[in-house]
Design an enzyme around this catalytic site. Sequence first.
Site, PDB file in Angstrom:
ATOM      1  CG  HIS A  16       1.606  -8.679   2.267  1.00  0.00           C
ATOM      2  ND1 HIS A  16       2.231  -7.678   1.552  1.00  0.00           N
ATOM      3  CD2 HIS A  16       0.396  -8.863   1.699  1.00  0.00           C
ATOM      4  CE1 HIS A  16       1.422  -7.277   0.585  1.00  0.00           C
ATOM      5  NE2 HIS A  16       0.306  -7.985   0.649  1.00  0.00           N
ATOM      6  NE  ARG A  45      -1.527 -12.026   1.229  1.00  0.00           N
ATOM      7  CZ  ARG A  45      -2.849 -12.109   1.414  1.00  0.00           C
ATOM      8  NH1 ARG A  45      -3.332 -12.887   2.373  1.00  0.00           N
ATOM      9  NH2 ARG A  45      -3.682 -11.463   0.638  1.00  0.00           N
ATOM     10  CE  LYS A  49      -3.036 -13.516  -2.168  1.00  0.00           C
ATOM     11  NZ  LYS A  49      -4.469 -13.207  -2.425  1.00  0.00           N
ATOM     12  CG  ASP A  56       1.069  -8.445  -8.542  1.00  0.00           C
ATOM     13  OD1 ASP A  56       1.657  -7.742  -9.399  1.00  0.00           O
ATOM     14  OD2 ASP A  56       0.137  -8.017  -7.844  1.00  0.00           O
ATOM     15  CB  CYS A  83       3.611  -4.856  -7.834  1.00  0.00           C
ATOM     16  SG  CYS A  83       2.710  -5.783  -6.589  1.00  0.00           S
ATOM     17  CE1 TYR A  84       3.460  -8.052  -2.902  1.00  0.00           C
ATOM     18  CE2 TYR A  84       2.186  -9.223  -4.561  1.00  0.00           C
ATOM     19  CZ  TYR A  84       2.244  -8.494  -3.389  1.00  0.00           C
ATOM     20  OH  TYR A  84       1.093  -8.192  -2.713  1.00  0.00           O
ATOM     21  CG  ASP A 117      -1.101  -8.926 -11.151  1.00  0.00           C
ATOM     22  OD1 ASP A 117      -0.393  -9.929 -11.255  1.00  0.00           O
ATOM     23  OD2 ASP A 117      -2.097  -8.892 -10.393  1.00  0.00           O
ATOM     24  CG  ASP A 134      -1.673  -0.740 -12.557  1.00  0.00           C
ATOM     25  OD1 ASP A 134      -0.493  -0.595 -12.187  1.00  0.00           O
ATOM     26  OD2 ASP A 134      -2.400  -1.667 -12.130  1.00  0.00           O
ATOM     27  CG  HIS A 165       0.924  -3.756 -11.344  1.00  0.00           C
ATOM     28  ND1 HIS A 165      -0.310  -3.319 -10.919  1.00  0.00           N
ATOM     29  CD2 HIS A 165       1.199  -4.879 -10.624  1.00  0.00           C
ATOM     30  CE1 HIS A 165      -0.757  -4.147  -9.990  1.00  0.00           C
ATOM     31  NE2 HIS A 165       0.130  -5.098  -9.791  1.00  0.00           N
TER      32      HIS A 165
END
Lengths: 444, 356
Positions: free
Chosen positions: A271, A314, A317, A320, A322-323, A376, A383, A386
Amino acid sequence: MTIVRKIDQQTVMPFLKRTESTRQQQRTEMECQPFFVNLATLPPSQLDHLRQSGLLMSKEVPADKEDLDICLLVERHIQYLSPVFQPTLRSQLRPSFVTLDSSRSWMIYWTLHACDLLDYKTTADERQAMVQTLQLFFHPRDGGFGGGPGQLPHAATTYAAVMALAILASHERHAKDSLKNDKLQPSSSHSALHLLQQVRKPLYQWMLTLADEQGRVRMHHDGEIDVRATYCCIAVLSLLQLPLPVSWANYVSACQTWEGGFGGEPGAEAHGGYTYCAIAALQLMESTHLIDLPALCDYVSRRQLALEGGFSGRSNKLVDGCYSFWQGGALAVVSDLLLSNDGSSGTKTLTALFDTAMLERYILLCAQDIHGGLRDKPSKNRDFYHSCYNLSGLSIAQQYRGIASDTEDESVVFSRHAAVAATHPCYNIRNEHVQYFKSIQWEE
Amino acid sequence: MASSTTTMITTEDLPALFHDVTPIPQDEGPHIVCRIDYPPEFTIAYDYFRALSAKDEWSERALQLTTLCLQFNPANYTVWHFRRKCMWALLMKEDKSIDLEAFLVNDLTLAAALGGENPKNYQIWYHRRAILEYVEQQTNKELFYTFCRRELDYTAEVFQEDSKNYHAWCFRQWILQTMKAPAIWQEEMDFSHQMIMDGDVRNNSAWNQRWLAAHRGQLTTPLALETAQSEADYALQGARIDPYNECPWRYLIAILKEQCRSSTMEEDKRTWLLQHYLDHAELVKEVLKEADKDPEACPNLSAALVDILEMKGDTEALTHAKQLMHYLEHDIDPIRARYWAFRSKTIEQALSLKSD
């Protein structure tokens, strides 16, 4: 970012069998794709619309030399984020924020670090209020920072509080320099550096009580064990020049999975968030020899999505924002090790083994909320969290652009209106703050 | 007793229930930042919480108060911690008036309710784990197994809403590891098989679970060759369903890598194994041809071939791998161009060492 690379070659994720995963992936591609237009082909009315929105610079140049670089909405992001750390009643958070009542140190770090990347200069009032607030979150009996006043100390909120204080201490120093000892010195008892000096030893003692004999670290007493806890403690100990319990590294390395990334505990699925925590902690402990680095590199580079350009957390998935930092930051550390990038000297060109231009594109086009703040993906609300990790990821992408290879043709033009400051891939505060903290002589 | 803990109290009940307690307001200081405009009910409840917490009152009414506080904010780890103190204290009482099973199940139900349909906060999952740990340490094996079974069912329920819920999978793994019942792993093989083949062949969490189950929870011990082959075959079966899917290819490569690194592997066995799966991976291209797709333009398939060829390591294999990488870098996987260029360089170095 004038140009979208090979616009005719945008590849959706192919599949033969439709499943829940492919349905969600298709939906996400459809929501991102409209943002990836070649701006040069847009009619003037739409370009005007983009200029009015602030995403393009307003028209001042002749039409044939149009500036089509997408802008980072610096002012609006600051407007959205900075009230969190301003000591005015007007800036109170809505009642619905009670669900983040145990993450207030996090909210301070997210917003302060994000603004810091945008070169926001904190005022003496703001700094003093932040230091006083974080001081209230410190648990004098046990020795760490909680998420709010009176809350139990927690490894993650301690990481957030210490990183925020480090940013503030560095700002204090610059403010002092610019004032040339004239006036308005923050009284030393309200200085971030003073607070860090006070809590440094208790923090260390408390952190040691979080670990068991196998080097597994808990988030708090009677709390969950995972590599986030290890990372949060190691980052704090390392920044404050406290002894690193390197025996903790074995547990971290046991979290590397068959995929090459890291899960939260041994056996858990690889992850992005845990992968970042693991590699950053190992790097700070100088223990990366314990793991399979090429496998880690394979894993993280696979997480970048072909059409979106951003990262997913992942395998199979969705993208996003944040990744951008969790995966991008992890790959920056891995690339430093595999390519012998020299992280310390600013002159050398840093390269990371991912497509930094495509990541920048995702962040600027899909993750920016036009009203300020980042998100995201386009269908999600902005937010603080993020906003912080999109901007941190943007910082990594910009630092690790490297030299364009022949495959990255000249159509890759970076935006000239999106520069953010350089963040340190292992601590995630600006490099200069880390340098400053390395130079501090603590009172023992 | 069980009925009284399930009674939900509201803020209005607090002054009567805690008539002997002086609420403690939150110490906010004069110049605080990141201030939340707390709803009045929230403030009242947490003021009482601070008061009880300050005097370590681990009572039934304190337990009820934590329920109320957690309804406002289920992520408050301090409240959860205090709640567990109350629970363990009440269960330790001499009179043994509490039905332990009902009492603990009540809390599992509460944690599920607070998490909603797709629970994703750390605290509620840790609470479940702490309850099971308590049962394991304080009661008999039979009751512990009953709780484990119940919780395995609960995670399966959560997967119906979100088949990739990370916390639920971690919790499930912890239960299986803690049960220490060898037979459970075969059941888990079946469970992951259903999730993969009847559910979503791209569910990477389920593939990860299969890895753990195939290894019987012993992650540092390589599979026996026979099991490894059956797992590699399983991966190929998955790859044939959708060759574009990353999971089965990575699973195949991980199985082969683990075998090749195992010290007990003989050289000729190793060569045979790699050639065998190289051939079978190539055969998956037929699936693409039948579907009228370009068999050479499937990045995950080509990447798997590269990995097997690299493991084989002879000049011919490395040369082939280099060609595939060139194609990945420039044509079918350009987003990873830098990565493939880096790997090409590694292979070139290996090749030049061979020619020396």
